[in-house]
Design a protein around this motif. Structure first.
Motif, PDB file in Angstrom:
ATOM      1  N   GLY A   1      -5.221  79.176   8.813  1.00 40.76           N
ATOM      2  CA  GLY A   1      -4.259  79.333   7.740  1.00 40.76           C
ATOM      3  C   GLY A   1      -4.140  78.068   6.912  1.00 40.76           C
ATOM      4  N   PRO A   2      -3.273  78.104   5.912  1.00 38.88           N
ATOM      5  CA  PRO A   2      -3.131  76.951   5.015  1.00 38.88           C
ATOM      6  C   PRO A   2      -2.544  75.750   5.749  1.00 38.88           C
ATOM      7  N   ALA A   3      -2.811  74.558   5.231  1.00 39.16           N
ATOM      8  CA  ALA A   3      -2.250  73.338   5.808  1.00 39.16           C
ATOM      9  C   ALA A   3      -0.728  73.429   5.791  1.00 39.16           C
ATOM     10  N   LEU A   4      -0.108  72.886   6.817  1.00 40.86           N
ATOM     11  CA  LEU A   4       1.354  72.917   6.922  1.00 40.86           C
ATOM     12  C   LEU A   4       1.952  71.768   6.122  1.00 40.86           C
ATOM     13  N   VAL A   5       2.811  72.127   5.178  1.00 42.76           N
ATOM     14  CA  VAL A   5       3.506  71.167   4.336  1.00 42.76           C
ATOM     15  C   VAL A   5       4.956  71.620   4.286  1.00 42.76           C
ATOM     16  N   LYS A   6       5.894  70.687   4.405  1.00 37.47           N
ATOM     17  CA  LYS A   6       7.298  71.068   4.293  1.00 37.47           C
ATOM     18  C   LYS A   6       7.491  71.829   2.987  1.00 37.47           C
ATOM     19  N   GLY A   7       8.106  72.980   3.091  1.00 38.78           N
ATOM     20  CA  GLY A   7       8.293  73.845   1.931  1.00 38.78           C
ATOM     21  C   GLY A   7       7.425  75.091   2.007  1.00 38.78           C
ATOM     22  N   ASN A   8       6.287  75.019   2.734  1.00 44.58           N
ATOM     23  CA  ASN A   8       5.478  76.227   2.933  1.00 44.58           C
ATOM     24  C   ASN A   8       5.518  76.654   4.392  1.00 44.58           C
ATOM     25  N   ASP A   9       6.542  76.200   5.105  1.00 44.16           N
ATOM     26  CA  ASP A   9       6.645  76.457   6.534  1.00 44.16           C
ATOM     27  C   ASP A   9       7.421  77.740   6.859  1.00 44.16           C
ATOM     28  N   PHE A  10       7.480  78.640   5.894  1.00 41.76           N
ATOM     29  CA  PHE A  10       8.089  79.950   6.139  1.00 41.76           C
ATOM     30  C   PHE A  10       7.411  80.975   5.235  1.00 41.76           C
ATOM     31  N   ALA A  11       7.537  82.226   5.614  1.00 43.04           N
ATOM     32  CA  ALA A  11       7.029  83.330   4.797  1.00 43.04           C
ATOM     33  C   ALA A  11       7.963  84.515   4.962  1.00 43.04           C
ATOM     34  N   ILE A  12       7.942  85.385   3.977  1.00 48.12           N
ATOM     35  CA  ILE A  12       8.638  86.661   4.104  1.00 48.12           C
ATOM     36  C   ILE A  12       7.640  87.632   4.707  1.00 48.12           C
ATOM     37  N   SER A  13       8.028  88.270   5.795  1.00 50.26           N
ATOM     38  CA  SER A  13       7.152  89.193   6.501  1.00 50.26           C
ATOM     39  C   SER A  13       7.616  90.629   6.269  1.00 50.26           C
ATOM     40  N   ILE A  14       6.683  91.463   5.842  1.00 50.96           N
ATOM     41  CA  ILE A  14       6.969  92.876   5.597  1.00 50.96           C
ATOM     42  C   ILE A  14       6.375  93.692   6.738  1.00 50.96           C
TER      43      ILE A  14
END
Length: 139
Positions: free
Chosen positions: A72-85
């Motif tokens: 997956g994408p590199a972990l950066v503060k601010g992309n450490d969550f997603a909306i899961s459907i």
């Protein structure tokens, strides 16, 4: 159904043990990268990291994993969550994926996975991370 999916840098187990102590309940799913298929090539030093954990909180589910470089994408503060459907069918997933990823960036195209789901990930045109999961019927 929409849920929140968090990504941690090695402390997902500690975080979810804490959340469980606050909200109660039990993990409905818990797996480490040691359980991943060999072709994922997870380095030994990351095999104890959480691949997936789920905790029901009321009518919602809080989910998470630990980041592993190359998955997956590199972990950066601010992309450490997603909306899961939670998808209702493969067709439902295809429709939502096509519409919501338009103008964005597909991170993982929709496909059947080793955990028995139809799954995909993307970042929409506004920079929001999404994932969709439809658990395939058992044969």
């Amino acid at each position: 159904m929409l849920n929140i999916y968090l990504t941690f840098d090695g402390n997902a187990k500690a975080a979810f043990d804490f959340y469980k102590s606050v909200f109660g309940g039990e993990f409905s799913e818990f797996a480490t990268f040691a359980e991943a298929p060999a072709d994922m090539n997870v380095p030994d030093s990351y095999k104890n990291r959480v691949m997936h954990v789920s905790l029901a909180i009321g009518d919602s589910t809080l989910m998470a994993s630990d980041h592993v470089p190359g998955c997956g994408p590199a972990l950066v503060k601010g992309n450490d969550f997603a909306i899961s459907i939670t998808g209702k069918s493969k067709d439902h997933c295809d429709t939502l994926f096509a519409k919501l990823s338009e103008g964005g960036e597909v991170k993982m195209p929709l496909d059947e996975t080793f955990w028995g789901a139809y799954f995909g990930m993307w970042t929409d045109q506004f920079g929001i991370n999404w994932m969709i999961n439809y658990q395939l019927p058992q044969d």
